[in-house]
Design a protein around this motif. Structure first.
Motif, PDB file in Angstrom:
ATOM      1  N   MET B   1       0.826  -1.212   0.000  1.00  0.00           N
ATOM      2  CA  MET B   1       0.000   0.000   0.000  1.00  0.00           C
ATOM      3  C   MET B   1       0.858   1.259   0.000  1.00  0.00           C
ATOM      4  O   MET B   1       0.520   2.248  -0.640  1.00  0.00           O
ATOM      5  CB  MET B   1      -0.891  -0.013   1.248  1.00  0.00           C
ATOM      6  CG  MET B   1      -1.689   1.239   1.463  1.00  0.00           C
ATOM      7  SD  MET B   1      -3.430   0.900   1.663  1.00  0.00           S
ATOM      8  CE  MET B   1      -3.916   2.063   2.910  1.00  0.00           C
ATOM      9  N   LYS B   2       1.969   1.193   0.703  1.00  0.00           N
ATOM     10  CA  LYS B   2       2.847   2.368   0.781  1.00  0.00           C
ATOM     11  C   LYS B   2       3.405   2.720  -0.607  1.00  0.00           C
ATOM     12  O   LYS B   2       3.502   3.890  -0.973  1.00  0.00           O
ATOM     13  CB  LYS B   2       3.999   2.086   1.756  1.00  0.00           C
ATOM     14  CG  LYS B   2       4.499   3.348   2.430  1.00  0.00           C
ATOM     15  CD  LYS B   2       5.712   3.071   3.310  1.00  0.00           C
ATOM     16  CE  LYS B   2       6.371   4.384   3.715  1.00  0.00           C
ATOM     17  NZ  LYS B   2       7.785   4.193   4.121  1.00  0.00           N
ATOM     18  N   GLU B   3       3.744   1.696  -1.352  1.00  0.00           N
ATOM     19  CA  GLU B   3       4.300   1.922  -2.697  1.00  0.00           C
ATOM     20  C   GLU B   3       3.258   2.610  -3.588  1.00  0.00           C
ATOM     21  O   GLU B   3       3.564   3.561  -4.298  1.00  0.00           O
ATOM     22  CB  GLU B   3       4.703   0.577  -3.312  1.00  0.00           C
ATOM     23  CG  GLU B   3       5.601   0.709  -4.526  1.00  0.00           C
ATOM     24  CD  GLU B   3       5.530  -0.507  -5.437  1.00  0.00           C
ATOM     25  OE1 GLU B   3       5.014  -1.566  -5.010  1.00  0.00           O
ATOM     26  OE2 GLU B   3       5.976  -0.385  -6.589  1.00  0.00           O
ATOM     27  N   LEU B   4       2.043   2.096  -3.502  1.00  0.00           N
ATOM     28  CA  LEU B   4       0.947   2.671  -4.289  1.00  0.00           C
ATOM     29  C   LEU B   4       0.713   4.124  -3.913  1.00  0.00           C
ATOM     30  O   LEU B   4       0.547   4.991  -4.775  1.00  0.00           O
ATOM     31  CB  LEU B   4      -0.317   1.853  -4.033  1.00  0.00           C
ATOM     32  CG  LEU B   4      -1.471   2.116  -4.968  1.00  0.00           C
ATOM     33  CD1 LEU B   4      -1.154   1.630  -6.359  1.00  0.00           C
ATOM     34  CD2 LEU B   4      -2.733   1.457  -4.448  1.00  0.00           C
ATOM     35  N   LEU B   5       0.727   4.380  -2.602  1.00  0.00           N
ATOM     36  CA  LEU B   5       0.567   5.748  -2.125  1.00  0.00           C
ATOM     37  C   LEU B   5       1.637   6.658  -2.707  1.00  0.00           C
ATOM     38  O   LEU B   5       1.345   7.769  -3.146  1.00  0.00           O
ATOM     39  CB  LEU B   5       0.666   5.769  -0.601  1.00  0.00           C
ATOM     40  CG  LEU B   5      -0.647   5.795   0.156  1.00  0.00           C
ATOM     41  CD1 LEU B   5      -0.403   5.721   1.638  1.00  0.00           C
ATOM     42  CD2 LEU B   5      -1.450   7.035  -0.188  1.00  0.00           C
ATOM     43  N   ASN B   6       2.865   6.176  -2.707  1.00  0.00           N
ATOM     44  CA  ASN B   6       3.958   6.976  -3.255  1.00  0.00           C
ATOM     45  C   ASN B   6       3.743   7.296  -4.730  1.00  0.00           C
ATOM     46  O   ASN B   6       4.063   8.388  -5.175  1.00  0.00           O
ATOM     47  CB  ASN B   6       5.293   6.243  -3.079  1.00  0.00           C
ATOM     48  CG  ASN B   6       5.920   6.586  -1.746  1.00  0.00           C
ATOM     49  OD1 ASN B   6       5.535   7.553  -1.098  1.00  0.00           O
ATOM     50  ND2 ASN B   6       6.882   5.790  -1.330  1.00  0.00           N
ATOM     51  N   ILE B   7       3.219   6.340  -5.450  1.00  0.00           N
ATOM     52  CA  ILE B   7       2.950   6.577  -6.869  1.00  0.00           C
ATOM     53  C   ILE B   7       1.903   7.672  -7.033  1.00  0.00           C
ATOM     54  O   ILE B   7       2.092   8.620  -7.782  1.00  0.00           O
ATOM     55  CB  ILE B   7       2.491   5.272  -7.556  1.00  0.00           C
ATOM     56  CG1 ILE B   7       3.639   4.267  -7.584  1.00  0.00           C
ATOM     57  CG2 ILE B   7       1.993   5.558  -8.972  1.00  0.00           C
ATOM     58  CD1 ILE B   7       3.240   2.891  -8.054  1.00  0.00           C
ATOM     59  N   PHE B   8       0.800   7.549  -6.299  1.00  0.00           N
ATOM     60  CA  PHE B   8      -0.249   8.558  -6.420  1.00  0.00           C
ATOM     61  C   PHE B   8       0.219   9.920  -5.926  1.00  0.00           C
ATOM     62  O   PHE B   8      -0.107  10.943  -6.521  1.00  0.00           O
ATOM     63  CB  PHE B   8      -1.506   8.111  -5.688  1.00  0.00           C
ATOM     64  CG  PHE B   8      -2.229   7.001  -6.385  1.00  0.00           C
ATOM     65  CD1 PHE B   8      -2.487   7.064  -7.748  1.00  0.00           C
ATOM     66  CD2 PHE B   8      -2.657   5.874  -5.692  1.00  0.00           C
ATOM     67  CE1 PHE B   8      -3.158   6.035  -8.401  1.00  0.00           C
ATOM     68  CE2 PHE B   8      -3.327   4.844  -6.342  1.00  0.00           C
ATOM     69  CZ  PHE B   8      -3.567   4.922  -7.693  1.00  0.00           C
ATOM     70  N   LYS B   9       0.996   9.914  -4.846  1.00  0.00           N
ATOM     71  CA  LYS B   9       1.533  11.197  -4.360  1.00  0.00           C
ATOM     72  C   LYS B   9       2.425  11.825  -5.424  1.00  0.00           C
ATOM     73  O   LYS B   9       2.370  13.031  -5.663  1.00  0.00           O
ATOM     74  CB  LYS B   9       2.318  10.993  -3.063  1.00  0.00           C
ATOM     75  CG  LYS B   9       1.428  10.910  -1.852  1.00  0.00           C
ATOM     76  CD  LYS B   9       2.235  10.822  -0.555  1.00  0.00           C
ATOM     77  CE  LYS B   9       1.319  10.590   0.634  1.00  0.00           C
ATOM     78  NZ  LYS B   9       2.048  10.309   1.867  1.00  0.00           N
TER      79      LYS B   9
END
Lengths: 122, 122
Positions: B1-9
């Motif tokens: 989830m953290k990786e995905l968040l970083n992408i969207f951020k």
DNA sequence: ATAATATATAAAACATTATTTATATAAATT
DNA sequence: AATTTATATAAATAATGTTTTATATATTAT
């Protein structure tokens, strides 16, 4: 470009991804989400507003309850949310769902015990 | 989830979307991007770092130049960036590209006029 | 060696977002 | 009618992110 930015901004917050993930299980009212995420209600309402502004969710008012669901009318947005749903495999997300299920179960049991309609999210 | 968040951020900033859109035209060095976006260099470097951390771009050092390109090795990320590229049709993006072309043209003309290697992004 | 260039990084200032706390509104219950 | 419930909104505070300014590092040119 602004619309796209709003979508990505909406998706760049952990709480909002958790909400999207919860809504995968179907339409929920605010108090369901509050119970599942264990957060205070204004916080949840704030994030629901962001998601709605970005066009990722829709709402429906029924009595004093406000129900939210994923808006899957736009193919692009739908892809993005599906991607989110696929990509997230998080302990926290599992726990959210477990709390949701427990909460929903209590609700329906409470419903059997009394005829009152003054109960959360009936 | 953290990786995905970083992408969207990483995708939730206008400057970064403009950079991604520029990199669609191929690998560029920092000074190309600086020229195209008309921004100060530390600002551009800051955003490049965010994109790199999210795994959306890769870098390559050559002499004193740092070249950046889209990282299209991950299917999901690739889809997202392609979506970005497709969805953005912005006046600003067109202007960025025009400035880039002008800058690149000047560079190559300068190259013809002298044999010096002490010139931006040769 | 010295100077110039390309880029990165750190610190400070600034801007945007998120969270909390308190309050408002509207519907349903008593 | 008065009370409770579900949700929204506003104001204050806290946390994050971005931009600027100054400086450092490494590479190339003189």
């Amino acid at each position: 470009m602004k619309e796209l930015l709003n979508i990505f901004k909406a998706l760049s917050d952990k709480t909002r991804l958790r909400i999207i993930k919860l809504l995968e299980h179907g339409e929920l009212c605010v108090c369901d989400i509050v119970a599942a995420l264990e957060m205070v209600q204004p916080k949840v309402s704030f994030h629901l507003r962001v998601l709605k502004k970005a066009g990722l969710i829709k709402d429906r008012k029924q009595g004093k309850w406000m129900h939210y669901r994923l808006d899957e009318s736009d193919i692009f947005k739908r892809f993005v949310t599906v991607s989110v749903i696929e990509k997230i495999s998080d302990t926290m997300v599992k726990e959210d769902y477990e709390r949701l299920e427990r909460f929903m179960k209590n609700k329906s049991e409470g419903l059997e015990a009394t005829t009152s309609k003054n109960r959360c999210c009936v």
